[in-house]
Motif scaffolding. Structure first.
Motif, PDB file in Angstrom:
ATOM      1  N   THR A 189       0.837  -1.205   0.000  1.00 45.10           N
ATOM      2  CA  THR A 189       0.000   0.000   0.000  1.00 45.10           C
ATOM      3  C   THR A 189       0.868   1.251   0.000  1.00 45.10           C
ATOM      4  OG1 THR A 189      -1.606  -1.221   1.355  1.00 45.10           O
ATOM      5  CG2 THR A 189      -1.912   1.156   1.183  1.00 45.10           C
ATOM      6  N   LEU A 236       2.567   1.622  -3.929  1.00 46.34           N
ATOM      7  CA  LEU A 236       1.303   2.371  -3.955  1.00 46.34           C
ATOM      8  C   LEU A 236       0.229   1.594  -4.719  1.00 46.34           C
ATOM      9  CD1 LEU A 236       2.779   5.928  -4.560  1.00 46.34           C
ATOM     10  CD2 LEU A 236       1.696   5.122  -2.453  1.00 46.34           C
ATOM     11  N   GLY A 248      -3.127   2.883  -6.073  1.00 48.70           N
ATOM     12  CA  GLY A 248      -3.140   3.930  -7.089  1.00 48.70           C
ATOM     13  C   GLY A 248      -3.387   5.295  -6.474  1.00 48.70           C
ATOM     14  N   ASP A 249      -4.441   5.950  -6.922  1.00 43.94           N
ATOM     15  CA  ASP A 249      -4.752   7.281  -6.409  1.00 43.94           C
ATOM     16  C   ASP A 249      -5.546   7.246  -5.114  1.00 43.94           C
ATOM     17  OD1 ASP A 249      -3.452   8.555  -8.501  1.00 43.94           O
ATOM     18  OD2 ASP A 249      -5.234   8.532  -9.784  1.00 43.94           O
ATOM     19  N   GLY A 250      -5.950   6.068  -4.661  1.00 38.27           N
ATOM     20  CA  GLY A 250      -6.723   5.964  -3.433  1.00 38.27           C
ATOM     21  C   GLY A 250      -5.887   6.335  -2.220  1.00 38.27           C
ATOM     22  N   ASN A 251      -6.243   7.430  -1.570  1.00 37.19           N
ATOM     23  CA  ASN A 251      -5.510   7.918  -0.394  1.00 37.19           C
ATOM     24  C   ASN A 251      -4.014   8.065  -0.656  1.00 37.19           C
ATOM     25  OD1 ASN A 251      -7.835   8.012   1.284  1.00 37.19           O
ATOM     26  ND2 ASN A 251      -7.645   5.825   1.695  1.00 37.19           N
ATOM     27  N   ARG A 252      -3.693   8.402  -1.869  1.00 33.45           N
ATOM     28  CA  ARG A 252      -2.281   8.475  -2.273  1.00 33.45           C
ATOM     29  C   ARG A 252      -1.476   9.440  -1.407  1.00 33.45           C
ATOM     30  NH1 ARG A 252       0.241   7.160  -7.140  1.00 33.45           N
ATOM     31  NH2 ARG A 252       2.185   8.274  -7.560  1.00 33.45           N
ATOM     32  N   ALA A 253      -2.035  10.629  -1.167  1.00 28.18           N
ATOM     33  CA  ALA A 253      -1.306  11.626  -0.382  1.00 28.18           C
ATOM     34  C   ALA A 253      -1.032  11.116   1.028  1.00 28.18           C
ATOM     35  CB  ALA A 253      -2.098  12.932  -0.326  1.00 28.18           C
ATOM     36  N   GLN A 254      -1.989  10.385   1.604  1.00 28.31           N
ATOM     37  CA  GLN A 254      -1.828   9.833   2.947  1.00 28.31           C
ATOM     38  C   GLN A 254      -0.663   8.848   2.996  1.00 28.31           C
ATOM     39  OE1 GLN A 254      -5.285   7.721   4.408  1.00 28.31           O
ATOM     40  NE2 GLN A 254      -4.024   6.454   5.764  1.00 28.31           N
ATOM     41  N   TYR A 255      -0.601   7.956   1.999  1.00 29.32           N
ATOM     42  CA  TYR A 255       0.447   6.940   2.007  1.00 29.32           C
ATOM     43  C   TYR A 255       1.810   7.512   1.646  1.00 29.32           C
ATOM     44  CZ  TYR A 255      -3.517   3.838   2.476  1.00 29.32           C
ATOM     45  OH  TYR A 255      -4.657   3.222   2.932  1.00 29.32           O
ATOM     46  N   LEU A 256       1.824   8.521   0.793  1.00 27.01           N
ATOM     47  CA  LEU A 256       3.086   9.189   0.497  1.00 27.01           C
ATOM     48  C   LEU A 256       3.620   9.893   1.738  1.00 27.01           C
ATOM     49  CD1 LEU A 256       2.423  10.698  -3.045  1.00 27.01           C
ATOM     50  CD2 LEU A 256       4.069   8.907  -2.477  1.00 27.01           C
TER      51      LEU A 256
END
Length: 284
Positions: free
Chosen positions: A252, A257, A260-268
């Motif tokens: 995740t 990642l 994909g774009d799902g909660n991307r900023a959170q995981y980054l």
């Protein structure tokens, strides 16, 4: 100065407490001379490294990690399953003149297409820059106990980064074979440096395999069963932001990642996984 800690430690992250397995050191961990540390620093700063790989240094801390593993330019070093060659870009220049670098990669006869493709891409990488990689020795790491990764007692260091969960997915016996091969390849007094995604204490094996996070307790147990002694731990690759509780496990988080774009900023924002960094010795 090298950072290390021995014994029990509590790491509080996102309201969770990570309790490290307590184990006494078997000996004083080695420390590099300033000139040896400088050699690692130069290798990490090598212009042969790709920009995309350099950008991941903040999550992987190669200079501090290799210094903790006490890798010296004249050593014979085996890297287990080097993948696309992230550490190869550092280790090959570091060891090229005085040492020996053995890449124990995937089996070309593996039924897993990903393994065969990854190996082929790695071989292309070596062929594309012979001035850097012409002395890399390519070997095979598989689960056949009769296929060694190097002559017995020939290596000063064996290194493996984020691979234990892959071996466990094939079975406990297969994982034991790998640890036995690493032990056999090392000289007496040689060191095994290991980095792995760290699961919360008490995580069951099925969850470890599914999530990619493994408990320190299990890793230490596997190493000790092979004959290794735990020498030291380092916090260099820990990430207090990582709760380890993600929909697609460790994948995740970056760099995969998987959502994909799902909660991307959170995981980054979390960054790469929380990782154990362990140093084991083969008794003399």
């Amino acid at each position: 100065m090298l950072k290390s800690f021995i014994g029990g430690t509590l790491l509080i992250a996102a309201g969770l407490v990570y309790a490290q397995t307590t184990a006494p050191p078997s000996a004083v961990p080695p420390r590099l001379a300033p000139e040896q540390q400088e050699s690692i620093r130069k290798a990490v700063g090598s212009p042969v490294r790709s920009i995309s790989n350099v950008m991941r240094d903040a999550g992987r801390n190669p200079e501090q990690t290799l210094a903790f593993f006490a890798v010296e330019p004249q050593h014979t070093v085996i890297e287990i399953w080097p993948g696309a060659g992230w550490y190869t870009e550092i280790l090959a220049p570091l060891l090229r003149e005085e040492g020996r670098y053995i890449a124990a990669h995937f089996d070309p006869n593996s039924p897993v297409e990903f393994f065969r493709t990854s190996l082929a891409q790695y071989q292309e990488k070596l062929a594309d820059d012979p001035e850097v990689y012409d002395r890399v020795e390519l070997q095979v790491l598989n689960y056949d106990p009769d296929t060694p990764i190097a002559p017995p007692g020939s290596a000063d260091r064996v290194l493996t980064f984020r691979n234990v969960h892959n071996w466990l997915s094939q079975g406990r016996e297969e994982t034991a074979v790998v640890f036995a091969k690493m032990y056999a390849a090392l000289k007496p007094g040689g060191l095994l440096g290991l980095v792995e995604h760290r699961a919360r204490i008490g995580t069951d094996l099925e969850t470890m395999i599914r999530s990619g996070y493994v408990t320190e307790e299990l890793v230490i147990e596997l190493a000790q069963e092979a004959g290794f002694e735990l020498l030291s731990r380092s916090p260099v690759n820990q990430n207090p932001q990582d709760t380890t509780q993600h929909p697609e496990g460790v994948w995740t988080l970056p760099p995969t990642l998987r959502l994909g774009d799902g909660n991307r900023a959170q995981y980054l924002a979390i960054g790469e996984s929380d990782r154990m960094t362990l140093l084991f010795s083969k008794p003399e």
